[in-house]
Structure formats: C-alpha cells, structure tokens
Design an enzyme around this catalytic site. Structure first.
Site, PDB file in Angstrom:
ATOM      1  N   LYS A   1     -15.825 -21.546  62.763  1.00  0.00           N
ATOM      2  CA  LYS A   1     -15.959 -23.193  63.559  1.00  0.00           C
ATOM      3  C   LYS A   1     -17.603 -23.393  63.495  1.00  0.00           C
ATOM      4  CE  LYS A   1     -16.249 -23.063  68.335  1.00  0.00           C
ATOM      5  NZ  LYS A   1     -17.380 -23.682  68.683  1.00  0.00           N
TER       6      LYS A   1
ATOM      7  N   ARG B   1     -21.168 -30.008  70.832  1.00  0.00           N
ATOM      8  CA  ARG B   1     -22.760 -29.840  70.883  1.00  0.00           C
ATOM      9  C   ARG B   1     -23.357 -30.375  69.849  1.00  0.00           C
ATOM     10  NH1 ARG B   1     -25.300 -28.860  75.002  1.00  0.00           N
ATOM     11  NH2 ARG B   1     -26.924 -27.333  73.947  1.00  0.00           N
TER      12      ARG B   1
ATOM     13  N   ASP C   1     -22.657 -27.833  80.511  1.00  0.00           N
ATOM     14  CA  ASP C   1     -21.348 -27.528  80.605  1.00  0.00           C
ATOM     15  C   ASP C   1     -20.839 -26.183  81.348  1.00  0.00           C
ATOM     16  OD1 ASP C   1     -21.653 -25.360  79.128  1.00  0.00           O
ATOM     17  OD2 ASP C   1     -21.066 -26.344  77.111  1.00  0.00           O
TER      18      ASP C   1
ATOM     19  N   ASP D   1     -20.346 -14.520  72.585  1.00  0.00           N
ATOM     20  CA  ASP D   1     -18.997 -14.867  72.359  1.00  0.00           C
ATOM     21  C   ASP D   1     -18.094 -13.861  72.117  1.00  0.00           C
ATOM     22  OD1 ASP D   1     -19.401 -17.676  72.476  1.00  0.00           O
ATOM     23  OD2 ASP D   1     -20.440 -17.275  70.422  1.00  0.00           O
TER      24      ASP D   1
ATOM     25  N   VAL E   1     -27.733 -14.165  76.855  1.00  0.00           N
ATOM     26  CA  VAL E   1     -27.986 -15.318  76.415  1.00  0.00           C
ATOM     27  C   VAL E   1     -27.595 -16.706  77.132  1.00  0.00           C
ATOM     28  CG1 VAL E   1     -27.117 -16.817  74.286  1.00  0.00           C
ATOM     29  CG2 VAL E   1     -27.294 -14.443  74.160  1.00  0.00           C
TER      30      VAL E   1
HETATM   31  C1  EPZ Z   1     -24.313 -21.713  69.462  1.00  0.00           C
HETATM   32  O1  EPZ Z   1     -24.593 -22.533  70.483  1.00  0.00           O
HETATM   33  C2  EPZ Z   1     -22.638 -21.737  69.362  1.00  0.00           C
HETATM   34  N1  EPZ Z   1     -22.188 -22.923  69.418  1.00  0.00           N
HETATM   35  C3  EPZ Z   1     -22.330 -20.729  70.648  1.00  0.00           C
HETATM   36  O2  EPZ Z   1     -20.888 -20.758  70.486  1.00  0.00           O
HETATM   37  C4  EPZ Z   1     -22.816 -19.647  70.682  1.00  0.00           C
HETATM   38  O3  EPZ Z   1     -22.527 -18.901  72.043  1.00  0.00           O
HETATM   39  C5  EPZ Z   1     -24.515 -19.476  70.718  1.00  0.00           C
HETATM   40  O4  EPZ Z   1     -24.552 -20.494  69.550  1.00  0.00           O
HETATM   41  C6  EPZ Z   1     -25.152 -18.529  70.610  1.00  0.00           C
HETATM   42  O5  EPZ Z   1     -24.703 -17.553  69.633  1.00  0.00           O
HETATM   43  C7  EPZ Z   1     -22.260 -23.502  68.074  1.00  0.00           C
HETATM   44  O6  EPZ Z   1     -22.451 -23.041  67.038  1.00  0.00           O
HETATM   45  C8  EPZ Z   1     -21.401 -24.975  68.184  1.00  0.00           C
HETATM   46  P1  EPZ Z   1     -28.293 -21.438  71.378  1.00  0.00           P
HETATM   47  P2  EPZ Z   1     -25.961 -23.107  70.692  1.00  0.00           P
HETATM   48  O7  EPZ Z   1     -28.997 -22.673  71.142  1.00  0.00           O
HETATM   49  O8  EPZ Z   1     -26.347 -23.328  69.271  1.00  0.00           O
HETATM   50  C9  EPZ Z   1     -30.735 -21.804  75.676  1.00  0.00           C
HETATM   51  C10 EPZ Z   1     -18.524 -21.007  71.180  1.00  0.00           C
HETATM   52  O9  EPZ Z   1     -17.641 -20.753  72.039  1.00  0.00           O
HETATM   53  N2  EPZ Z   1     -31.562 -23.153  74.867  1.00  0.00           N
HETATM   54  O10 EPZ Z   1     -28.535 -20.191  70.490  1.00  0.00           O
HETATM   55  O11 EPZ Z   1     -26.169 -24.239  71.634  1.00  0.00           O
HETATM   56  C11 EPZ Z   1     -29.477 -22.133  75.731  1.00  0.00           C
HETATM   57  O12 EPZ Z   1     -29.124 -22.910  76.851  1.00  0.00           O
HETATM   58  C12 EPZ Z   1     -19.780 -21.567  71.441  1.00  0.00           C
HETATM   59  O13 EPZ Z   1     -18.261 -21.181  69.863  1.00  0.00           O
HETATM   60  C13 EPZ Z   1     -32.634 -23.680  75.311  1.00  0.00           C
HETATM   61  O14 EPZ Z   1     -32.883 -23.169  76.457  1.00  0.00           O
HETATM   62  O15 EPZ Z   1     -26.663 -21.591  71.111  1.00  0.00           O
HETATM   63  C14 EPZ Z   1     -28.721 -20.852  75.766  1.00  0.00           C
HETATM   64  O16 EPZ Z   1     -29.132 -20.174  76.899  1.00  0.00           O
HETATM   65  C15 EPZ Z   1     -20.201 -21.274  72.936  1.00  0.00           C
HETATM   66  N3  EPZ Z   1     -32.972 -24.633  74.947  1.00  0.00           N
HETATM   67  C16 EPZ Z   1     -29.536 -20.082  74.736  1.00  0.00           C
HETATM   68  O17 EPZ Z   1     -30.693 -20.552  74.586  1.00  0.00           O
HETATM   69  C17 EPZ Z   1     -32.609 -25.097  73.662  1.00  0.00           C
HETATM   70  O18 EPZ Z   1     -33.080 -26.436  73.187  1.00  0.00           O
HETATM   71  C18 EPZ Z   1     -28.814 -19.926  73.413  1.00  0.00           C
HETATM   72  O19 EPZ Z   1     -28.303 -21.333  72.959  1.00  0.00           O
HETATM   73  C19 EPZ Z   1     -31.428 -24.625  72.836  1.00  0.00           C
HETATM   74  C20 EPZ Z   1     -30.994 -23.326  73.573  1.00  0.00           C
END
Ligand code: EPZ
Length: 433
Positions: free
Chosen positions: A21, A90, A114, A304, A326
C-alpha cells in the site's frame, strides 16, 4: 460496516501478500511526473488506492485498475488544485512536487492530526521551501508556487520522515541541479519508488548514512514496474500464524530481507518460521515468552508492526515492554484489548534505550504487557486506525467467543479482500454491510 468474528479457530494454509500500500499510493503520484503512461503491476485494490485514484483523476490522469495492474496516464495537468476528496488519507501532500514541477503551482488540502498523533508536515514544507517553493496556507489548503522552477539544494531532515523524504525526492527529480538529502528515510518502499523513478529516467544515488543524491533531469518518461510485497500485510499474517498453538500460516511472497528485524523479534519470543523460495511459513512449537521491543525507522522494528506483535505478547509468558518512538500516541487500541482480558499498562516514560523525541513529555508511548492472558470476545471493538484495527481483528481471532468490530472501512484502506482471504485459512469471520 462491521466484522463478526468467532475466535479460537486454528488457522492453517497459505495467504498471499499483495503489493505494498505504502509504495503503490506513492507510485501513483510518481506517475504524475510524466506525460507518458506508467504501468504498475502487483497493484493492491484497497481503499487507499481508490482515494489516490480520485486524486490523480482530479489532477488530469486517466487511471484504470484490472487484475492487479494499474495504468496511469497524465498527458496534461488539468487542475493544480487538489479539491477536498470524498475520503482522507496522507497522500495529497505528496502531489506538491509533481504539480510544482509540471505547472509551477499547487494547492493541496491541509490534513489534520489523526488518531495516532498530530502528524505534522513541517519537515515536508521546510524541505520544499529549500528547493525554492513559496508556500502559504489557510485552514483548508496549502498553496505552493515556484514561478522560476525548483532548484536543487542540500537539505538535512531533522527526523528521517518517510513522507518528507518521498516528497523531496519527487520534487527534486525534475528540479534544476543537484539535491542532497541528509538523514533521509530509507524504508524498502522508498527504495522501490527510487527504482521506478530510475526506470523513468531519473538520476538518484544512495550514499552511506541515510544520504540520497538526486541530479535533476529535464523530463521523465513512462515505465512499467512491479510493486514490492507489502511488509505490513506480511507481518499481520505472520502474527496470525504465531497467535495460536496449532496454527501454521504460509505467508506467500513475504520477503526475508525486508523483515529481518521482525524475524529476529519472532525468534526471541519463541516463534518459529521457515524461509522458503516463495514465502515464509510461521508456526509455533512451544509457548511464547515475553520480550522487549522498540519501534524505529528502517531498518528498526517498524511502528506498523507493534500492534499485531503486541497481541502475541499478550499470549507470551512473562512481562513484555514496547517503547514506541515513531508516533507519540499509538497505544489507544490497548483499552479494548484490556476489555478482552489483556493486561496492558501504558506509560509516558520512555521504557527503552533508543533516542526518543517524546522523552520528558506526557505522551503515552510505552506499554507493559503482562501475559499470558486468555482473550474473550467483546462486541464493542471500534477501529481507531488501520493497524490498530488489524490488532483488534487478530485479538478477536485468538479470543474465545464472538467479537464485533465496527468501522472496518479503515481496515479495508490497507488490506484487499481480507475476510475472504482469512476464511480460506479457516477463520470464522463475516462482513456485515
Ligand atoms: C508513513 O507515514 C506510512 N504511511 C505510515 O504507515 C508509517 O507508519 C510511517 O510512514 C512510518 O513508517 C504511508 O506511507 C502512507 P513519517 P508518514 O513522516 O510518511 C513525524 C499505515 O498504517 N513527522 O515517517 O506520515 C510524524 O508526526 C501508516 O500504513 C513530523 O514531525 O510517516 C511521526 O511522528 C500509518 N513532521 C514521524 O515523524 C513531518 O513533517 C514519522 O512520520 C513529518 C513527520
């Protein structure tokens, strides 16, 4: 919509992992970078790819899915503004790069937090600004423009965010000059996106220590790509194989090299697996034992995976600990598991040794699980988010008696035809529309 589950059944057989996905949805956005057709094989037909199809069509793409193959073609950008879509995920923020590259301006909806935390996009926006984008926002939209085009830059991410790394790769492949991203995320899905982009004509190099180098090119062309298998599906099904004595589940297409950390965690709790050419079979010979797990960015234990793995820890002898580094708020689903008979306490202190952004704050991001606890079905399971929903479902399959899981649209966002595939393993699960 809901699932009615009668738990306690032994699960045996083979279940095939679909395409990822979290790669498929991003690759749909990648296709917007070219005016030629892109073909994606091993494509999952799930809620999140449907939402992304709506987004791409709105921008001007023709999109078709059939028999696991998606075709996307965007000869011209018809709208630089992604209107509020009928459902949320997202993905829209990632459309900024392709739209800025192709038409110099973009507007995408602001997505709020969320149920797994605030999930800000500041790292995305900082990086895009360093590439020359001007960005403003109101309550509903981010507005971006790059009247003189995007220009390569050296960017250091303050955290290796998956989405921000993807956003910056997408924005820089057509930018003028060279971009260097330090402290980038290096998840297997990102590597697969890079493979697709390289086939399309991009120049992207990988350095040691989380560095990605991109030389901007004038134009990208169409390509055909087979999407990597979904690591999260693989782990969910692996946990089904390990959840119950007597279960034996072959997870077809599970890839060992993308699951190394998970497989180590399975071995430490006493789970068994056999690596085969076309997948991995999970089972258990003896009881499970308690363990400690800390989630992290790749190659660490993925955030995840903690929800399905936590169900195994409720069945393990002893006291286990999970430190979630995370997301700040990803243990809400344990409330319902406690109502099913689990013994899980959630704490705001860091119960681990990895550097953690949540140290000294009030976020409930560590859990202690005392086991083993038999689970019993309850009729008030409500899906909070995709992976939490999957944990409730695995819990319901382990539990004695009937469980009702409400709000399964959220599970459908990430797992194709899940009930039919679980029934084939022997699960007693019924979908009520
Ligand atoms: C991706 O989310 C995945 N989603 C998530 O899977 C997954 O849990 C996550 O990566 C970590 O592996 C998709 O690929 C659609 P991040 P993403 O940016 O890209 C913080 C699922 O169920 N952060 O690595 O949104 C954030 O708040 C989903 O399939 C900032 O602070 O993850 C989080 O605490 C859930 N500022 C952490 O970093 C930002 O600008 C990791 O987020 C961006 C992120």
């Amino acid at each position: 919509m809901r699932f009615i589950v009668h738990g306690g059944k032994v699960l045996k057989g083979e279940i095939e992992v679909k395409g990822s996905k979290n790669a498929a949805t991003k690759m749909m956005i990648v296709s917007l970078l070219t005016d030629e057709e892109c073909v994606l094989e091993n494509f999952p037909s799930i809620g999140d790819t449907d939402i992304t199809k709506e987004l791409c069509e709105h921008i001007g793409a023709t999109v078709s899915f059939a028999h696991g193959v998606a075709r996307l073609h965007t000869p011209t950008i018809k709208s630089h503004q992604v209107t509020q879509l009928t459902r949320r995920n997202r993905i829209p923020i990632l459309a900024l790069g392709p739209l800025l590259s192709r038409v110099g301006k973009a507007a995408v909806p602001v997505l709020g937090g969320d149920k797994i935390g605030a999930r800000p996009v500041d790292i995305h926006l900082d990086g895009l600004q360093q590439l020359g984008a001007e960005i403003t926002h109101d309550d509903t939209f981010f507005y971006a423009s790059a009247p003189n085009g995007l220009k390569g830059a050296t960017i250091t991410l303050r955290y290796p965010s998956v989405g921000a790394t993807e956003n910056l790769i997408l924005a820089s492949v057509l930018a003028k000059g060279r971009t260097v991203i330090h402290n980038a995320a290096v998840e297997p899905e990102i590597m697969d996106i890079i493979l697709l982009l390289q086939k399309m004509g991009a120049i992207i190099g990988l350095g040691s220590d989380r560095t990605i180098y991109i030389e901007g090119v004038e134009k990208l062309h169409g390509a055909r790509h087979r999407i990597l298998p979904d690591r999260n599906e693989a782990v969910s099904f692996a946990c089904l194989g390990l959840a119950f004595p007597g279960n034996e589940v072959k997870v077809k297409n599970a890839v060992q090299k993308d699951l190394i950390t998970f497989l180590n965690a399975v071995r430490k709790i006493g789970g068994e697996y056999r690596i085969e050419d076309d997948g991995i079979t999970f089972y258990r010979k003896n009881g499970l034992v308690a363990s400690e797990v800390e989630t992290d960015t790749h190659p660490g234990f993925m955030t995840d995976w903690q929800q399905p793995f936590l169900i195994l820890l409720t069945q393990a002898v002893g006291t286990s600990v999970i430190h979630e580094t995370v997301y700040e708020d990803r243990f809400g689903y344990t409330e319902e598991l406690n109502a099913m008979g689990a013994n899980i306490a959630v704490f705001s202190k860091c119960l681990g040794e990895l550097p953690c952004r949540y140290t000294g704050q009030a976020h409930p991001h560590s859990a202690i699980i005392a086991g083993p606890t038999p689970l019993r079905g309850i009729d008030t399971l409500k899906v909070r988010d995709l992976r939490a929903g999957m944990a409730h479902l695995i819990g319901a399959l382990v539990a004695e008696g009937e469980s009702v899981i409400e709000g399964i649209e959220e599970i459908d966002r990430g797992y194709e035809d899940l009930d039919a595939r679980l029934k084939a393993l022997g699960a007693d699960i019924t979908r009520i529309d």
